[in-house]
Design a protein around this motif. Structure first.
Motif, mmCIF file in Angstrom:
data_model
loop_
_atom_site.group_PDB
_atom_site.id
_atom_site.type_symbol
_atom_site.label_atom_id
_atom_site.label_comp_id
_atom_site.label_asym_id
_atom_site.label_seq_id
_atom_site.Cartn_x
_atom_site.Cartn_y
_atom_site.Cartn_z
ATOM 1 N N HIS A 104 -5.020 12.121 -1.422
ATOM 2 C CA HIS A 104 -5.038 11.364 -0.044
ATOM 3 C C HIS A 104 -3.957 10.236 -0.259
ATOM 4 O O HIS A 104 -3.965 9.715 -1.201
ATOM 5 C CB HIS A 104 -6.329 10.929 0.573
ATOM 6 C CG HIS A 104 -7.310 11.946 1.036
ATOM 7 N ND1 HIS A 104 -7.869 12.742 0.171
ATOM 8 C CD2 HIS A 104 -7.364 12.507 2.156
ATOM 9 C CE1 HIS A 104 -8.619 13.494 0.632
ATOM 10 N NE2 HIS A 104 -8.275 13.386 2.089
ATOM 11 N N LYS A 105 -3.090 10.310 0.853
ATOM 12 C CA LYS A 105 -2.115 8.961 0.769
ATOM 13 C C LYS A 105 -2.709 7.754 1.355
ATOM 14 O O LYS A 105 -3.914 7.616 1.820
ATOM 15 C CB LYS A 105 -0.816 9.538 1.468
ATOM 16 C CG LYS A 105 -0.137 10.554 0.517
ATOM 17 C CD LYS A 105 1.090 11.249 1.298
ATOM 18 C CE LYS A 105 2.250 10.305 1.619
ATOM 19 N NZ LYS A 105 3.434 10.755 2.130
ATOM 20 N N ALA A 106 -2.052 6.898 1.578
ATOM 21 C CA ALA A 106 -2.518 5.447 1.998
ATOM 22 C C ALA A 106 -3.199 5.779 3.523
ATOM 23 O O ALA A 106 -4.327 4.943 3.555
ATOM 24 C CB ALA A 106 -1.273 4.451 2.201
ATOM 25 N N MET A 107 -2.597 6.467 4.279
ATOM 26 C CA MET A 107 -3.215 6.643 5.734
ATOM 27 C C MET A 107 -3.976 7.619 5.749
ATOM 28 O O MET A 107 -4.313 8.192 6.806
ATOM 29 C CB MET A 107 -2.173 6.230 6.778
ATOM 30 C CG MET A 107 -1.492 5.216 6.755
ATOM 31 S SD MET A 107 -2.559 3.807 7.250
ATOM 32 C CE MET A 107 -3.211 4.126 8.824
ATOM 33 N N GLY A 108 -4.546 8.339 4.828
ATOM 34 C CA GLY A 108 -5.537 9.528 4.651
ATOM 35 C C GLY A 108 -4.592 11.015 4.758
ATOM 36 O O GLY A 108 -5.743 11.857 4.806
ATOM 37 N N GLU A 109 -3.509 10.816 4.624
ATOM 38 C CA GLU A 109 -2.904 12.197 4.684
ATOM 39 C C GLU A 109 -3.249 13.140 3.608
ATOM 40 O O GLU A 109 -3.166 12.734 2.468
ATOM 41 C CB GLU A 109 -1.172 12.109 4.758
ATOM 42 C CG GLU A 109 -0.540 11.411 5.782
ATOM 43 C CD GLU A 109 -0.522 9.714 5.561
ATOM 44 O OE1 GLU A 109 -1.248 9.076 4.572
ATOM 45 O OE2 GLU A 109 0.524 9.354 5.477
ATOM 46 N N LEU A 110 -3.647 14.415 3.776
ATOM 47 C CA LEU A 110 -4.241 14.956 2.763
ATOM 48 C C LEU A 110 -3.091 16.259 2.276
ATOM 49 O O LEU A 110 -2.350 16.653 3.050
ATOM 50 C CB LEU A 110 -5.278 16.023 3.423
ATOM 51 C CG LEU A 110 -5.825 17.131 2.416
ATOM 52 C CD1 LEU A 110 -6.452 16.533 1.298
ATOM 53 C CD2 LEU A 110 -6.899 17.949 3.084
ATOM 54 N N GLY A 111 -3.149 16.055 0.971
ATOM 55 C CA GLY A 111 -2.085 17.063 0.329
ATOM 56 C C GLY A 111 -2.720 17.800 -0.935
ATOM 57 O O GLY A 111 -3.509 17.453 -1.392
ATOM 58 N N THR A 112 -2.113 19.046 -1.274
ATOM 59 C CA THR A 112 -2.629 19.941 -2.025
ATOM 60 C C THR A 112 -1.414 20.323 -2.844
ATOM 61 O O THR A 112 -0.568 20.660 -2.530
ATOM 62 C CB THR A 112 -3.354 21.034 -1.658
ATOM 63 O OG1 THR A 112 -4.389 20.912 -0.682
ATOM 64 C CG2 THR A 112 -3.996 21.909 -2.962
ATOM 65 N N VAL A 113 -1.769 20.232 -4.253
ATOM 66 C CA VAL A 113 -0.422 20.458 -5.231
ATOM 67 C C VAL A 113 -1.191 21.316 -6.649
ATOM 68 O O VAL A 113 -2.221 21.143 -6.622
ATOM 69 C CB VAL A 113 0.325 19.022 -5.903
ATOM 70 C CG1 VAL A 113 0.907 18.420 -4.828
ATOM 71 C CG2 VAL A 113 -0.743 18.342 -6.655
ATOM 72 N N TYR A 114 -0.275 22.185 -7.075
ATOM 73 C CA TYR A 114 -0.683 22.967 -8.041
ATOM 74 C C TYR A 114 0.153 22.785 -9.204
ATOM 75 O O TYR A 114 1.399 22.454 -9.093
ATOM 76 C CB TYR A 114 -0.520 24.518 -7.511
ATOM 77 C CG TYR A 114 -1.432 24.946 -6.369
ATOM 78 C CD1 TYR A 114 -2.534 25.706 -6.773
ATOM 79 C CD2 TYR A 114 -1.150 24.483 -5.299
ATOM 80 C CE1 TYR A 114 -3.547 26.020 -5.862
ATOM 81 C CE2 TYR A 114 -2.107 25.120 -3.914
ATOM 82 C CZ TYR A 114 -2.915 25.813 -4.374
ATOM 83 O OH TYR A 114 -3.813 26.128 -3.378
ATOM 84 N N SER A 115 -0.631 22.809 -10.313
ATOM 85 C CA SER A 115 0.384 22.782 -11.683
ATOM 86 C C SER A 115 1.132 24.138 -11.909
ATOM 87 O O SER A 115 0.797 25.007 -11.245
ATOM 88 C CB SER A 115 -0.712 22.405 -12.776
ATOM 89 O OG SER A 115 -1.563 23.535 -13.165
ATOM 90 N N SER A 116 1.881 24.187 -12.909
ATOM 91 C CA SER A 116 2.176 25.455 -13.287
ATOM 92 C C SER A 116 1.331 26.086 -13.845
ATOM 93 O O SER A 116 0.096 25.780 -14.354
ATOM 94 C CB SER A 116 3.529 25.158 -14.244
ATOM 95 O OG SER A 116 2.944 24.520 -15.265
ATOM 96 N N GLY A 118 0.695 -1.315 -0.170
ATOM 97 C CA GLY A 118 0.035 -0.026 -0.100
ATOM 98 C C GLY A 118 0.719 1.194 0.056
ATOM 99 O O GLY A 118 0.237 2.465 -0.307
ATOM 100 N N GLY A 119 2.071 1.134 0.218
ATOM 101 C CA GLY A 119 2.962 2.423 0.396
ATOM 102 C C GLY A 119 3.031 2.898 -1.164
ATOM 103 O O GLY A 119 3.264 2.172 -1.988
ATOM 104 N N GLY A 120 3.102 4.231 -1.259
ATOM 105 C CA GLY A 120 3.016 4.827 -2.625
ATOM 106 C C GLY A 120 1.670 4.876 -3.273
ATOM 107 O O GLY A 120 1.677 5.853 -4.435
ATOM 108 N N THR A 121 0.763 4.363 -2.938
ATOM 109 C CA THR A 121 -0.579 4.293 -3.462
ATOM 110 C C THR A 121 -1.171 5.796 -3.038
ATOM 111 O O THR A 121 -1.009 6.186 -1.882
ATOM 112 C CB THR A 121 -1.549 3.163 -3.186
ATOM 113 O OG1 THR A 121 -0.761 2.097 -3.540
ATOM 114 C CG2 THR A 121 -2.835 3.521 -3.836
ATOM 115 N N MET A 122 -1.887 6.550 -3.873
ATOM 116 C CA MET A 122 -2.663 7.564 -3.553
ATOM 117 C C MET A 122 -4.033 7.782 -4.424
ATOM 118 O O MET A 122 -3.919 7.057 -5.139
ATOM 119 C CB MET A 122 -1.874 8.784 -3.633
ATOM 120 C CG MET A 122 -1.706 9.353 -4.972
ATOM 121 S SD MET A 122 -0.921 10.838 -5.279
ATOM 122 C CE MET A 122 0.405 10.907 -4.101
ATOM 123 N N THR A 123 -4.868 8.611 -3.600
ATOM 124 C CA THR A 123 -6.163 8.799 -4.422
ATOM 125 C C THR A 123 -6.441 10.242 -4.580
ATOM 126 O O THR A 123 -6.028 11.037 -3.610
ATOM 127 C CB THR A 123 -7.268 8.239 -3.442
ATOM 128 O OG1 THR A 123 -7.159 6.850 -3.217
ATOM 129 C CG2 THR A 123 -8.547 8.559 -4.103
#
Length: 485
Positions: free
Chosen positions: A291-303, A209-214
């Protein structure tokens, strides 16, 4: 005779003297406090994060707390976290002494990124306090990570013990990109662009499950004056979808997998629509929440996505032989780009700029809502917009030359005088009648603009593509012949 006494005359001197005495006493007390011994504080810093998924290897005996015990400690150099995540750390200052307090404690923290240093606010910010024996104070600092590269968490603790003293600790970690985002832009008219956003999971696979994201949500934040709308290519009812279709559309990405989203970005107001979207205009940027495998939330922006130029200049050499050129004016944004180039040249004060779009094509011809299909041998009216982008008025004539037209030709007069067209965006509209002679897919071409005053000829690229259909009775006869055969 003695002069009368004034008992109140000495009060100001007594009051001033009292204040001076109090200030001296306070300074003496502070000096004594600075000289008093203080216990040395102990700084503990832990990174707050969700545990990682992991599986013990075959035959390994692990303690019950093995998977969780090491994830909270923030050593001098610890693992990788990703852009868009919120970095959180627990700061704890302890007094290990059982009989001596820590005096005048101050705590400050900063996050040093590759480009700047950011102060991390907390409830311990530069507020001196004392810690009782065997006591402690703590706080939590947090910051969303926006840059790639090495980061340093700098924590400084100050206290008073025979003078001011301090201790500093540095905690290094690396920030990487979890997603690779690429954008592809296609012109879809004078005031519309189609933006394709491709998202690839480039995290390394780490255990089960490591490295998987949604990908939980994807939006496109359009520039002011524009509006973005996601284009859904799947019109299937979710209730009728299979489990595999639902899984494919949920946004889950294994390492190395990618997903593509499509947005339509168009001018929102009437004024913006009249101006159009020209080459070099900022369209906006994509915003992805994951969201990463344990629910960690992240936000990324494109150029920032920019409107691309038309392919007209790249195919200028092919215009001499239009049968080899695939460029068509309709929905290409050519007129908008020429107008923008002319306006930029006027603002900069340049008179001649060889190779620029407005010098190459000072007059443009653009079809207005041309048909996508035509019936064989049935004439159809098409409106044309002619715009003079030069700085001089022109006496123009539009010519549709039959020798360069294939499949679809002009019906009626092929040379039309337009009269004098004002400069810097002056325009006129005319109607042409076209008729299809052969069934198939053709480009309407052979259009020229002639300046009658200077005899200058401007060959226009193909105006639009059209599919010519056979009459229904012929189609039915072909179908019947195929059945009989």
């Amino acid at each position: 005779m003695s002069s009368p006494s004034h008992p109140n005359s000495s009060q100001p001197m007594d009051s001033e003297g009292g204040r001076t005495h109090k200030r001296a006493a306070s300074a003496t007390a502070l000096a004594l406090d600075d000289m008093m011994p203080s216990a040395t504080p102990t700084l503990k810093v832990m990174r707050l994060q969700a545990p990682q998924l992991g599986q013990p290897s075959a035959g390994a005996l692990l303690a019950s707390n093995h998977l969780l015990s090491s994830t909270l400690l923030l050593p001098d150099s610890f693992g990788v976290i990703h852009v868009g995540e919120t970095f959180s750390a627990y700061l704890g200052v302890l007094n290990a002494s059982a009989d001596m307090p820590v005096r005048g404690l101050t705590v400050s923290s900063q996050l040093q990124t590759p480009s700047r240093r950011i102060v991390l606010p907390s409830r311990l910010d530069n507020i001196p306090c004392d810690i009782d024996p065997s006591g402690g104070v703590d706080a939590i600092v947090a910051r969303r990570l926006e840059e790639v590269g090495p980061h340093i968490l700098r924590v400084e603790v100050g206290y008073i013990s025979n003078g001011s003293k301090s201790l500093r600790k540095f905690y290094r970690f690396n920030v990487t990109v979890p997603l690779h985002i690429t954008e592809t832009v296609t012109r879809s008219g004078d005031a519309t662009c189609l933006v394709s956003v491709t998202v690839e999971n480039i995290m390394e696979k780490q255990g089960a499950g490591g490295g998987t994201m949604t990908i939980s949500s994807v939006e496109f934040e359009a520039t002011k004056g524009l509006v973005a709308e996601q284009v859904s290519l799947d019109n299937v009812n979710r209730d009728s979808q299979s489990a595999v279709q639902l899984y494919d559309s949920c946004g889950r990405l294994e390492p190395g997998e990618c997903y593509r989203y499509l947005f339509s970005v168009r001018a929102e107001s009437e004024a913006a629509a009249l101006r159009g979207v020209a080459c070099g205009d900022d369209l906006g940027q994509a915003v992805l929440n994951y969201h990463k495998a344990m629910g960690e939330l992240g936000t990324v922006y494109s150029s920032v996505v920019v409107c691309p130029p038309t392919s007209f200049l790249n195919q200028t050499s092919a215009i001499d032989n239009t049968t080899k050129s695939k460029f068509v004016v309709h929905r290409s944004g050519l007129s908008v780009d020429v107008a923008a180039a002319s306006a930029q040249r006027s603002m900069s004060g340049q008179r001649n700029n060889e190779g620029s779009l407005d010098e190459t094509l000072p007059v443009t011809v653009e079809p207005i809502d041309p048909p996508s299909t035509m019936n064989l041998s049935v004439p159809e009216k098409v409106s044309m917009l002619i715009v003079n982008h030069s700085s001089q008025p022109m006496n123009l004539q539009l010519q549709m030359r039959l020798s360069e037209m294939t499949g679809v030709v002009v019906c009626g007069p092929s040379f039309l005088s337009l009269g004098e067209i004002p400069p810097s965006g002056g325009s006129c509209t005319i109607d042409l009648r076209l008729v299809a002679l052969v069934a198939g897919l053709f480009s309407v071409q052979g259009c020229y603009i002639v300046d009658l005053a200077s005899d200058m000829e401007l060959q226009q690229p193909a105006l639009f593509d059209v599919f010519v259909k056979l009459p229904d009775e012929i189609e039915e006869k072909k179908a019947m012949d195929a059945v009989d055969f």
